[in-house]
Design an enzyme around this catalytic site. Structure first.
Site, short mmCIF file in Angstrom:
data_model
loop_
_atom_site.label_atom_id
_atom_site.label_comp_id
_atom_site.label_asym_id
_atom_site.label_seq_id
_atom_site.Cartn_x
_atom_site.Cartn_y
_atom_site.Cartn_z
N CYS A 1 25.87 4.92 -20.13
CA CYS A 1 25.15 3.93 -21.13
C CYS A 1 23.77 4.42 -21.34
CB CYS A 1 25.24 2.42 -20.80
SG CYS A 1 26.70 1.71 -20.31
N GLU B 1 26.53 1.75 -12.62
CA GLU B 1 27.57 0.68 -12.26
C GLU B 1 27.04 0.31 -10.90
OE1 GLU B 1 32.36 0.82 -11.26
OE2 GLU B 1 31.50 2.84 -12.15
N SER C 1 33.35 13.44 -8.45
CA SER C 1 33.28 14.92 -8.07
C SER C 1 32.50 15.12 -6.65
CB SER C 1 32.31 15.76 -9.04
OG SER C 1 30.69 15.30 -8.78
#
Length: 449
Positions: free
Chosen positions: A2, A72, A359
């Site tokens: 965001c 997050e 990743s």
């Protein structure tokens, strides 16, 4: 990801909306605003958790505490359960709302209850202050400008330049740092007028213009009597827990898969945690001359073993050059890592079928995978080696032209970095330009910090 932005002690809603619109590429799904006399907050959202109900800004029960954030919170579910048991009322199932109530419950210590990657802004009307926080390792960026008792902040530097009162001037210290590290370390930026929060740093800004910053976390090393088997078991448990937390999502999750150990391990653990078939992504090169950089075959073999839906994209050198202007615009500041453009290409490719990707980035830093760490180990093991011999051997390397081979260049760096103190050794190994080279190149001396 965001994008967040805000104004404190400003009344300019048009500016807020212009700043927020400049972050649309970070959050294409929706925007949101909180606009008050003293404080205005704006966000562009990429919806990952509680897609319908998790729009921001979000407030506490009485509307006196508001937050926006980029990132997050991985432990939001357990954190939410604990806060509910203490009497907090939730109106969404988003990780964002846990931030509001955690702050309400724990004050400035709230950040120590969060596990995740984040850049957070909290407006506390009762205490007339705004709190800016960056995650422990600095995954999420947060820039700010303070002048005349006013504060502007944003996820990207370019957003702050929308304000006409900011007349940017080049920060010579930042250029010097860039030539050393190939990036500009916080709190400096390429402009004197703008700063960025350090990793694990909090800024508390009061409406009267007084503010302070503080570090809320640091790495701690502890001695332990555990053997290698104990460490291996603990590491596996931590990796499994880490992947499990990051797999919590209301949108598809994919894996950036190379031929290396790190991403292969992440993909293996993620596949075991997922009930759905995961997407994996690999980039290959059309005009490659060194086959050691071609990871297509090994990554495809791993994808077949794991049973993922594997996707490949083939690029050439022209593809990367064509994107330099665009990637530079996104980066905001000088950044010398040559893989940046490739990261953009593979991320854009993956975004067509996955909204979140995991990743193996960071594995080499955590487990000493780069040559510089091996050099430090050699320095430690042979610390009592006669310095006169080391110096003579280094002198021989200095006489060999760099163009002879890459090994000659590495040898020069190695012997030049063989110093007495570990701190000096490491600094020498990570420095791309030495001080005398920088002064010749820039024609100015680095100013004292």
């Amino acid at each position: 990801m965001c994008g967040i932005t805000g104004l404190v002690n400003y009344e300019d809603n048009a500016l807020l909306h212009d700043m927020c619109n400049l972050l649309k590429h970070r959050g294409p799904d929706s925007d949101g605003f909180f606009e008050d006399k003293n404080v205005s907050l704006g966000i562009r959202r990429l919806s990952i958790i509680d897609i319908e109900g998790g729009n921001q800004p979000i407030s506490n029960e009485d509307g006196k505490i508001w937050t926006i954030f980029n990132g997050e919170i991985y432990n939001y579910q357990s954190l939410q359960d604990g806060l509910k048991s203490k009497g907090h009322k939730f109106k969404t199932n988003s990780d964002t709302e846990t931030i509001v109530h955690a702050y309400e419950e724990y004050d400035l210590d709230f950040v120590n209850h969060l596990r995740g990657m984040f850049a957070i802004a909290i407006w506390d009307e009762k205490k007339n202050r705004i709190i800016l926080v960056r995650d422990r390792l600095g995954v999420k960026p947060l820039y700010y400008h303070i002048k005349n008792n006013k504060l502007l902040f944003a996820s990207e530097l370019k957003v702050l330049l929308e304000h006409h009162e900011i007349n940017p001037t080049i920060n010579h210290n930042a250029i010097s740092d860039y030539l050393t590290y190939l990036y500009v370390p916080a709190p400096e930026t390429i402009f004197n007028e703008i700063k960025k929060l350090r990793p694990a740093e909090m800024l508390v800004f009061n409406l009267d213009g007084n503010f302070f910053t503080k570090r809320y976390w640091n790495v701690e090393f502890q001695n332990s009597n555990q053997d290698e088997g104990d460490y291996a078991k603990q590491l596996r448990n931590l990796l499994e827990e880490s992947i499990d937390l990051r797999m919590v999502s209301d949108v598809p999750v994919g894996i950036l898969l190379s031929s290396g150990i790190d991403s292969s391990l992440v993909a293996t653990l993620a596949t075991k945690k997922s009930d759905d078939k995961l997407n994996t992504y690999t980039v290959g090169f059309e005009d490659i001359t060194d086959s050691s950089y071609d990871e297509l075959k090994e990554s495809k073999d791993m994808a077949n073993i794991l049973g993922t839906d594997h996707h490949e994209i083939i690029v050439n050198s022209n593809d990367a050059f064509k994107l330099l202007d665009k990637v530079s615009w996104y980066l905001d500041e000088p950044f010398g890592n040559p893989t940046t453009t490739l990261n953009y290409i593979i991320s854009e490719f993956a975004s067509r079928t996955s909204k979140v990707v995991l990743s193996g980035v960071g594995g080499d830093e955590m487990f000493g995978g780069y040559p510089k760490y091996k050099a430090l180990k050699i320095f430690e093991d042979f610390g009592k080696f006669p310095k006169s011999f080391v110096k003579k051997f280094g002198t021989v390397f200095q006489k060999i032209p760099d163009k002879t081979s890459e090994s000659v260049v590495k040898g020069k760096i190695f012997f030049d970095s063989w110093k007495d103190e570990p701190e000096d050794q490491y600094f020498s190994l990570v420095s791309y330009f030495k001080e005398n080279d920088k002064q010749k190149l820039l024609n100015f001396k680095a100013l004292p910090s």
